[in-house]
Design an enzyme around this catalytic site. Structure first.
Site, mmCIF file in Angstrom:
data_model
loop_
_atom_site.group_PDB
_atom_site.id
_atom_site.type_symbol
_atom_site.label_atom_id
_atom_site.label_comp_id
_atom_site.label_asym_id
_atom_site.label_seq_id
_atom_site.Cartn_x
_atom_site.Cartn_y
_atom_site.Cartn_z
ATOM 1 N N SER A 19 43.862 29.569 41.695
ATOM 2 C CA SER A 19 43.536 29.659 40.270
ATOM 3 C C SER A 19 43.896 28.401 39.478
ATOM 4 O O SER A 19 43.119 27.980 38.613
ATOM 5 C CB SER A 19 44.212 30.888 39.652
ATOM 6 N N LYS A 67 48.662 43.974 38.947
ATOM 7 C CA LYS A 67 47.490 44.392 38.190
ATOM 8 C C LYS A 67 47.662 45.764 37.528
ATOM 9 O O LYS A 67 47.220 45.977 36.392
ATOM 10 C CB LYS A 67 46.251 44.382 39.081
#
Length: 277
Positions: A19, A67
Site C-alpha cells: 500500500s 477490519k
C-alpha cells in the site's frame, strides 16, 4: 472538515504491504505532499491507537486482523462495509472515523479487467472475511448463483444468510466435494499455500478464470491447477490496485464513488508502481 495530511496502513503483520508504494504514486501524480506509511498494530490495541491520533491524520488503510474492529469503531459505514461488517478504509474527521470497504468494488473492477464483467455463476473458495467481500462483490456484478466451498459447510452459514438478503442463491458444499458444476469465475480466498490435491484440477476444469486473492508465493497450487487446465489465473494485485484507487478517492474527496482529477493518469502511476514492486 478534513485538514490532515498523514495516512498509514495498519495490520499485523504489515511489513509485506504494498500500500505505501501504491499510495505514494497516487499522491505524487496528484501533486499532494501527503505522507503515507505503515504500522504494525494488533487488534487489541487498535482503538486506543486510533484515538491517540491528532489532527495531522487524514485516514487509515486497514488489513487483517483489523477490519472488523474498524467497522465496530466507525461512526458511519458505507453500504459495503455495513453488509460485510468489515472496514478497510477509515476517513478521520471531526465527527469521528467514517468506515468504507473498498475491497468489494475493487474486486469488481478487477473482474472487469479480467474480462468477467457480469458473471452469472460464481464459485468462492473459503468462507472467511475476504469471502464475504467476494460474495457482495459478485452479487453486485450480477451473479445470481454463488457456490461457497469451505472445509466446514457450517462456516458458510452467514454467507448463505447474506446471499438471501442480496437476492442471490448461495449453496455451500464442502471444499473437496466432487463433481463441481461449471461457473463463470472462481474467486479463491484461501491461504496462498493451500493445496487441494485432485479436487483442484476438477475445479479448474469447469471453473472459468481464477482470481486467487493472494500477493505472494505465486503461482499458488491453485493457480498451477488452473494453468494445467489451460485456464487463466490471476493473483490479488488487480484487486489490490483497484481497492487502493478507491481509497485514494475516499482520502481526497470523501467518497469512493467520486472520481479523481486525471484519474486515468493516477491509475496508470499506481499500476506502474505495483508492477515495479
Amino acid at each position: 472538515m478534513l485538514t490532515g495530511h498523514r495516512l498509514e496502513v495498519w495490520g499485523d503483520p504489515i511489513a509485506h504491504s504494498r500500500s505505501p508504494r501504491l499510495h505514494a504514486a497516487a499522491y505524487a501524480e496528484l501533486g499532494l505532499d501527503w505522507q503515507y506509511g505503515r504500522r504494525q498494530v494488533a487488534e487489541a490495541s487498535f482503538v486506543p491507537t486510533v484515538e491517540g491520533l491528532d489532527a495531522a491524520w487524514r485516514g487509515l488503510s486497514l488489513t487483517m486482523p483489523l477490519k472488523n474492529a474498524a467497522a465496530r469503531h466507525a461512526v458511519t459505514l458505507d453500504d459495503d462495509a455495513r453488509r460485510t461488517g468489515a472496514v478497510n478504509t477509515l476517513l478521520l474527521s471531526e465527527d469521528g472515523p467514517r468506515g468504507f470497504n473498498t475491497d468489494v468494488a475493487g474486486l469488481a473492477r478487477a473482474l472487469v479487467d479480467y474480462g468477467v464483467a457480469a458473471p452469472r455463476r460464481v464459485r468462492i473458495l473459503g468462507a472467511g472475511a475476504t469471502a464475504t467481500s467476494a460474495l457482495v462483490s459478485a452479487a453486485g456484478s450480477g451473479a445470481r448463483e454463488i457456490e461457497v466451498r469451505a472445509r466446514r459447510p457450517e462456516a458458510a452459514g452467514p454467507l448463505r444468510a447474506l446471499g438471501e438478503d442480496l437476492g442471490v442463491a448461495v449453496t455451500a458444499p464442502v471444499l473437496d466435494a466432487p463433481a463441481p458444476e461449471p461457473v463463470d469465475v472462481t474467486i479463491a480466498t484461501l491461504p496462498g499455500g493451500t493445496d487441494l490435491g485432485p479436487i483442484a484440477d476438477a475445479l479448474a476444469s469447469v471453473g472459468g478464470p481464477l482470481v486467487d486473492v493472494v500477493y505472494g508465493g505465486w503461482p499458488t497450487p491453485l493457480a498451477q491447477a488452473w494453468r494445467r487446465a489451460g485456464r487463466d489465473a490471476h493473483d490479488g494485485r488487480g484487486m489490490l490496485l483497484h481497492q487502493a484507487l478507491l481509497q485514494v478517492r475516499v482520502f481526497v474527496g470523501g467518497d469512493p464513488a467520486l472520481p479523481l482529477d486525471r484519474e486515468d493518469a493516477v491509475l496508470a502511476a499506481m499500476r506502474a508502481a505495483l508492477v515495479g514492486d
